[in-house]
Design an enzyme around this catalytic site. Structure first.
Site, PDB file in Angstrom:
ATOM      1  N   ASP A   1       1.773  -1.018   1.881  1.00  6.26           N
ATOM      2  CA  ASP A   1       1.341  -1.856   0.765  1.00  6.26           C
ATOM      3  C   ASP A   1       0.127  -2.697   1.138  1.00  6.26           C
ATOM      4  O   ASP A   1      -0.010  -3.152   2.276  1.00  6.26           O
ATOM      5  CB  ASP A   1       2.509  -2.768   0.357  1.00  6.26           C
ATOM      6  CG  ASP A   1       2.197  -3.636  -0.833  1.00  6.26           C
ATOM      7  OD1 ASP A   1       1.967  -3.085  -1.914  1.00  6.26           O
ATOM      8  OD2 ASP A   1       2.175  -4.872  -0.672  1.00  6.26           O
TER       9      ASP A   1
ATOM     10  N   GLU B   1      -1.849   2.248   0.157  1.00  9.56           N
ATOM     11  CA  GLU B   1      -2.284   1.641  -1.101  1.00  9.56           C
ATOM     12  C   GLU B   1      -3.561   0.870  -0.768  1.00  9.56           C
ATOM     13  O   GLU B   1      -3.508  -0.279  -0.346  1.00  9.56           O
ATOM     14  CB  GLU B   1      -1.224   0.703  -1.680  1.00  9.56           C
ATOM     15  CG  GLU B   1      -1.622   0.185  -3.050  1.00  9.56           C
ATOM     16  CD  GLU B   1      -1.097  -1.207  -3.368  1.00  9.56           C
ATOM     17  OE1 GLU B   1      -1.139  -1.601  -4.539  1.00  9.56           O
ATOM     18  OE2 GLU B   1      -0.666  -1.913  -2.438  1.00  9.56           O
TER      19      GLU B   1
END
EC number: 2.4.1.18
Length: 731
Positions: free
Chosen positions: A412, A465
């Site tokens: 993330d 990401e």
């Protein structure tokens, strides 16, 4: 019942006695336990609240230990040989009963020195097995070994159910220079709650959860739990053998993204058990190849959806026990599904029981808030320049991949890690050693992480990401890249959703939003993400983004999905998107499953299943995802009609996707095709089986020798509005 023992002066000076009873003594092994005094052995025990303490030898001989002060006991024990740590047990009388136990301070160091040295040098290989709470047997005595890295702490004690949470009872031994505090506690077993009481370098005493706990309480409680270390009985050998082939860049990968807490409410049943019984079969029936879970790591605030974790080694207790999570993964593998976890090494919350200032100093985080505090989330940023912190994070990643057989990690917020000025105005960030904005330490960490995963977890994947144009995210580390297997294509997602939100009458002016993604489609190995981030914070649902009345919205969403599934890149769809959830996602409520009573929503769900089936079974739709030769524009510039047509090819097959992004039918629409002969309709998003009105082209069309779009052959058909067609050449 034994009577209280008479007090003695003892052999410890008053200052030492006071430090022990005040919970300030930093070296308990130097004074507690057995110590040689001339020809005799003296045993000292710190047991605040105890009425009496006896040392009991294996032959049954009992020696009462006499109190120097209330709670601090000492005596010479006849017959006790120096250097025989397990040669006596303690019989302690408390107000509520009698306790029989070995003396924790009768044991020598329990952590392997070579492994400690390896960890101190920044090695992660032994970290998860050294630190935290682990079942152990020392000198034939069963118990739990506790260890905490807190190099700047003045004193550390382990507290829990087993000692009444009294920080004086079980102070730990410092293993210098590793900075690790250790203690073996006999008779403490699985299920015991515990924390570490830390007297920090700043003089403050705090209670901290175990950073390497493998089990934790459910919020709002914050204690760690000694785990049950019985091995899980995995049944996924066949899956693990095939995993690498299923996750290669030439394989079909279609990911169903799930928030475990809100997918389905099964009347209070344990979440992982309930999900294991329902979710794998559901995702398999729709043709998905993977389930991606929003972070399952222990986190204090449910509203963070897991993106502010503090337990990087423990599954969130709200969903069940660690073994329940392992069972869920095993069931997914049984159903032929891979499991990807969202994993957050970018930042962590500053809750008092967590990592923040763990030993009274900024240990895991940077000291300077310009480096150490994230301006968007008001969280703390890991100090990637510290080798022990990098080792901690890599050990966490490897733990999930190996211990739980997880097949991949989606990392993330990578962009926030790569740039020192991320979300920071001028003057509020610190340049790197070259004066630049790149976070060199984070870059090194990500490369080290991906290299470790590649070596230690063959076949597992990592997905970034990363929302910027950072070069080489999926390039090999050896070639200067970051080493990820895949990267989310945030640019494609933003451009195409922006296009779909527009009134169709204006789309002709923004045709490039659909086509621009092919300019860089092969710069990385991409996943096309329609994730949870696009259905929260006032953005509405995917269906709600489509303009017009409900029938038009559903038609456009079907069209958009078909465009996405034909486009190069792996696929990701957040739960609810497969049947057209109407409301914005709410993590406190389950999905709107009642919509499946509506044939139109069932039709959308059926389309997603068919798209997944076609995508998986037609090699031209996936096997050249990372190869520019697998794609060719046919009609890329028809902005006036808002029509796109392109070919997906492999060595032997060709499929053409034709998409009309307006409600206006295009009768007699002609477009070139690469091959002469018959072309069969494999997908028609306007078909009645998907909730459309029907009336599309015949199931088979024959090309004509009329040149168009650079091809000597062409097809002509009536192209309905808001419709995508897949046409496959028949050999």
């Amino acid at each position: 019942m034994m009577r209280d023992s008479p007090s003695i002066q003892g052999t410890l000076d008053a200052a030492t006695q006071h430090a022990l009873l005040a919970g300030r003594h930093a070296d308990p092994f130097s004074v507690l336990g057995p110590h040689q005094a001339g020809a005799h052995t003296v045993v000292r025990v710190l047991a605040p609240g105890a009425r009496t303490v006896m040392a009991v030898l294996p032959g049954g001989q009992r020696t009462p230990l006499l109190p120097m002060q209330p709670g601090l006991f000492e005596n010479t024990v006849p017959g006790l040989q120096p250097g025989a740590p397990a040669a006596y047990r303690l019989c302690i009388e408390w107000e509520g009963g009698i306790q029989h136990t070995a003396d924790p301070y009768a044991f020598g160091p329990v952590l392997d020195t070579a492994q400690l040295d390896h960890c101190a040098a920044g090695g992660w290989r032994y970290l998860a097995g050294l630190l935290g709470a682990h079942a152990a047997s020392v000198d034939g005595c069963a118990g739990t070994r506790f260890a905490l890295w807190a190099p700047n702490a003045r004193r550390v004690a382990v507290v829990g159910d087993f000692n009444g949470w009294d920080g004086r009872r079980h102070a730990m031994r410092l293993r210098y220079p590793a900075g690790v505090w250790e203690l073996f506690l006999p008779d403490v077993g699985p299920g015991a709650r515990y924390k570490f009481q830390v007297l920090g370098a700043d003089g403050h005493t705090v209670l901290k959860a175990d950073p390497l706990a493998r089990q934790a309480e459910a919020p709002p409680a914050t204690a760690s739990i000694v785990p049950d270390e019985r091995p899980f009985a995995w049944t996924d050998e066949a899956w693990m053998e095939q995993r690498a082939a299923r996750q290669r860049c030439d394989a079909p990968i279609s990911i169903y993204e799930v928030h475990a807490g809100s997918w389905f409410d099964d009347a209070g049943a344990p979440r992982w058990q309930s999900l294991a019984a329902r979710l794998p079969e559901y995702a398999r029936s729709l043709g998905f190849t993977h389930i991606e879970l929003l972070p399952v790591m222990a986190h204090p605030f449910g509203g963070s959806w897991g993106y502010q974790p503090l337990g990087l080694f423990a599954p969130a207790a709200a969903h069940g026990a660690p073994a329940d999570f392992a069972h869920f993964v095993d069931r997914c593998h049984e159903a032929g599904l891979g499991v990807i976890l969202d994993w957050v090494p970018a930042h962590f919350p500053d809750d008092a029981h967590g990592l923040a200032r763990l030993d009274g100093t900024p240990l895991y985080e940077h000291a300077d808030p310009h480096e150490g505090r994230h301006p968007d989330w008001n969280t703390l940023i890991y100090n990637y320049g510290r080798r022990e912190v990098r080792a901690f994070l890599i050990a966490s990643a490897i733990h999930w991949l190996r211990h739980y057989h997880v097949d991949g990690l989606r990392v993330d917020a990578v962009a926030s890690m790569l740039y020192r000025d991320y979300s920071r105005p001028a003057g509020q960030w610190i340049p790197n050693r070259h004066g630049g904005r790149e976070n060199l330490e984070a870059i090194d960490f990500l490369r080290e992480l991906n290299a470790a995963v590649g070596v230690q977890c063959p076949g597992a994947i990592t997905v970034a990401e990363e929302s910027t144009a950072w070069p080489g995210v999926t390039a090999p580390v050896a070639n200067g890249g970051l080493g990820f297997d895949y990267k989310w294509n945030m640019g494609w997602m933003h451009d195409t959703l922006r296009y779909m939100r527009r009134d169709p009458i204006h789309r002709r002016h923004h045709h490039h939003d659909l086509s621009f993604g092919m300019v860089y489609a092969y710069a990385e190995r991409f996943v096309l993400p329609l994730s949870h981030d696009e259905v929260v914070h006032g953005k509405g649902s995917l269906l709600g983004k489509m303009p017009g009345e409900r029938a038009a919205q559903l038609a456009q969403l079907r069209l958009y999905y078909a465009f996405m599934w034909a486009h190069p890149g792996k696929k990701l769809l957040f739960m609810g998107g497969e049947f057209g959830q109407q409301g914005e996602w709410n993590h406190d409520a389950m999905l709107q499953w009642s919509l499946l009573d509506d044939p139109a929503h069932r039709g959308l769900q059926r389309l997603v299943a068919d798209l997944n089936h076609v995508y998986a079974t037609l090699p031209e739709l996936h096997c050249r995802d990372a190869d520019p030769s697998g794609f060719a524009w046919i009609v890329g510039d028809d902005a006036d009609n808002s029509v796109l047509a392109f070919a997906r090819v492999d060595a032997s097959h060709c499929l053409v996707a034709v998409c009309n992004f307006t409600p206006v039918p295009r009768p007699g629409y002609r477009f070139g095709v690469p091959h002469a002969g018959d072309w069969r309709v494999r997908v028609d998003t306007g078909a009645t089986r998907y909730g459309g009105a029907g009336g599309g082209p015949p199931i088979c069309l024959r090309s004509e020798p009329i040149p168009a779009h650079g091809h000597p052959q062409s097809l002509v058909l009536d192209l309905p509005g808001f419709t995508a067609l897949y046409l496959r050449h028949s050999e």
